[in-house]
Design a protein around this motif. Structure first.
Motif, mmCIF file in Angstrom:
data_model
loop_
_atom_site.group_PDB
_atom_site.id
_atom_site.type_symbol
_atom_site.label_atom_id
_atom_site.label_comp_id
_atom_site.label_asym_id
_atom_site.label_seq_id
_atom_site.Cartn_x
_atom_site.Cartn_y
_atom_site.Cartn_z
ATOM 1 N N VAL A 38 33.425 42.451 42.001
ATOM 2 C CA VAL A 38 34.129 42.631 40.731
ATOM 3 C C VAL A 38 33.161 42.553 39.560
ATOM 4 O O VAL A 38 33.249 43.334 38.608
ATOM 5 C CB VAL A 38 35.247 41.574 40.594
ATOM 6 N N VAL A 39 32.232 41.610 39.612
ATOM 7 C CA VAL A 39 31.202 41.468 38.572
ATOM 8 C C VAL A 39 29.857 41.328 39.262
ATOM 9 O O VAL A 39 29.703 40.493 40.158
ATOM 10 C CB VAL A 39 31.454 40.239 37.678
ATOM 11 N N SER A 46 32.280 42.123 29.156
ATOM 12 C CA SER A 46 33.065 41.913 27.939
ATOM 13 C C SER A 46 34.485 41.476 28.278
ATOM 14 O O SER A 46 35.357 41.482 27.413
ATOM 15 C CB SER A 46 33.111 43.199 27.107
ATOM 16 N N ILE A 47 34.708 41.094 29.544
ATOM 17 C CA ILE A 47 36.016 40.624 29.982
ATOM 18 C C ILE A 47 35.830 39.399 30.878
ATOM 19 O O ILE A 47 34.735 39.148 31.393
ATOM 20 C CB ILE A 47 36.789 41.706 30.775
ATOM 21 N N SER A 48 36.916 38.648 31.031
ATOM 22 C CA SER A 48 36.981 37.578 32.021
ATOM 23 C C SER A 48 38.255 37.779 32.823
ATOM 24 O O SER A 48 39.207 38.413 32.351
ATOM 25 C CB SER A 48 36.970 36.202 31.354
ATOM 26 N N THR A 49 38.279 37.258 34.050
ATOM 27 C CA THR A 49 39.398 37.530 34.938
ATOM 28 C C THR A 49 40.064 36.256 35.441
ATOM 29 O O THR A 49 39.398 35.262 35.762
ATOM 30 C CB THR A 49 38.943 38.357 36.159
ATOM 31 N N LEU A 50 41.390 36.321 35.513
ATOM 32 C CA LEU A 50 42.208 35.263 36.095
ATOM 33 C C LEU A 50 42.716 35.765 37.443
ATOM 34 O O LEU A 50 43.303 36.849 37.524
ATOM 35 C CB LEU A 50 43.388 34.934 35.176
ATOM 36 N N ASP A 92 27.008 37.113 41.650
ATOM 37 C CA ASP A 92 28.066 38.102 41.835
ATOM 38 C C ASP A 92 29.421 37.402 41.951
ATOM 39 O O ASP A 92 29.508 36.264 42.413
ATOM 40 C CB ASP A 92 27.845 38.911 43.115
ATOM 41 N N VAL A 93 30.467 38.121 41.553
ATOM 42 C CA VAL A 93 31.846 37.674 41.758
ATOM 43 C C VAL A 93 32.522 38.724 42.627
ATOM 44 O O VAL A 93 32.530 39.913 42.282
ATOM 45 C CB VAL A 93 32.599 37.534 40.422
ATOM 46 N N GLY A 94 33.029 38.301 43.784
ATOM 47 C CA GLY A 94 33.570 39.275 44.720
ATOM 48 C C GLY A 94 34.937 38.900 45.255
ATOM 49 O O GLY A 94 35.394 37.759 45.133
ATOM 50 N N ALA A 95 35.591 39.882 45.868
ATOM 51 C CA ALA A 95 36.906 39.701 46.473
ATOM 52 C C ALA A 95 36.720 39.302 47.944
ATOM 53 O O ALA A 95 36.197 40.085 48.736
ATOM 54 C CB ALA A 95 37.715 40.984 46.369
#
Length: 249
Positions: A38-39, A46-50, A92-95
């Motif tokens: 995801v990141v 420029s975004i953050s995720t919940l 990294d941010v992953g699923a």
């Protein structure tokens, strides 16, 4: 709706008004398949995720290609809120599974910071909670035995899932392979298999097919030397997480 698990059963819970403000700051919800990054490390954000549903990870890829998990996220976690200040991540941010996330443009978070100091402090609390869990992960790797590390991680996941109603204290879904657990605990796949067998033979828990069945929660927390204080749960949930005599049945 999207923020219903955010800070649920924590010491500092959100009010309905605060939830309304946060949900008004969401620009869109997005679906990603398991394995999607995801990141990416170092990319401008420029975004953050919940995280609304599913499980996510934060991980660092070593120069030799090995992946190291440094966090596991459950529904209700503001996965990369710290990106609001940092603007890029060092990991990294992953699923881990198929996921749904709610997207917060940093411009929306900027407005909240300017207009709602109380809610801003709540969001700041989330980043401090994240840091507290990171410190505990470092402690786990540095100070506990292999059996204690795995037991501690399972206790933590049980406590966090208890807080959002995804565990009843006797079992929960954990969509992680033994290799994933090994990355969390600094162990090889073979060593994790041996440890899980030891926990099963001790009558503490049974992990199979991405499901954790806890047969003796009090014994498991004792084996792990687990204290949920660093998770900042409310008193009732913290008591349930360690099978305290004061916990409701």
């Amino acid at each position: 709706m999207f923020t219903q698990n955010l800070l649920r059963n924590r010491v500092a819970e959100l009010s309905e008004e605060e939830r309304d403000v946060l949900e008004g700051a969401i620009s869109v919800t997005q679906l990603y398949p398991a394995g999607h990054v995801v990141v990416r490390q170092g990319a401008p954000v420029s975004i953050s995720t919940l995280l609304v549903s599913g499980f996510m990870t934060r991980h660092v890829d070593a120069p030799d290609g090995r992946r190291h998990l440094v966090a596991v996220h459950v529904p209700g976690d503001f996965v990369d809120l710290h990106a609001y200040a940092l603007k890029k991540l060092d990991h990294d941010v992953g699923a881990l599974t198929d996921i749904e996330v709610a997207v917060f443009p940093h411009a929306s978070l900027e407005r909240i910071q300017a207009e709602d100091p109380g809610l801003t402090r709540r969001l700041w609390f989330l980043t401090l909670l994240d840091a507290a869990m990171h410190r505990q992960w470092i402690y786990r790797l540095a100070s506990l035995t292999a059996v204690q590390r795995v037991a501690h991680f399972l206790c933590e996941m049980n406590a966090r899932l208890l807080a959002i109603g995804a565990s009843d204290g006797t079992g929960f879904a954990l969509p992680m392979t033994q290799a994933d657990i090994g990355e969390v605990c600094g162990l090889t796949n073979v060593h994790v298999n041996r440890v899980l067998r030891e926990l099963r033979e001790a009558g503490l828990c049974h992990v199979r097919s991405s499901v954790v069945n806890i047969t003796d929660l009090k014994g498991l927390t004792a084996k792990a030397m687990f204290d949920p204080e660093y998770l900042y749960l409310n008193q009732q949930t913290a008591a349930r997480a360690v099978a305290s005599a004061g916990a409701p049945s």
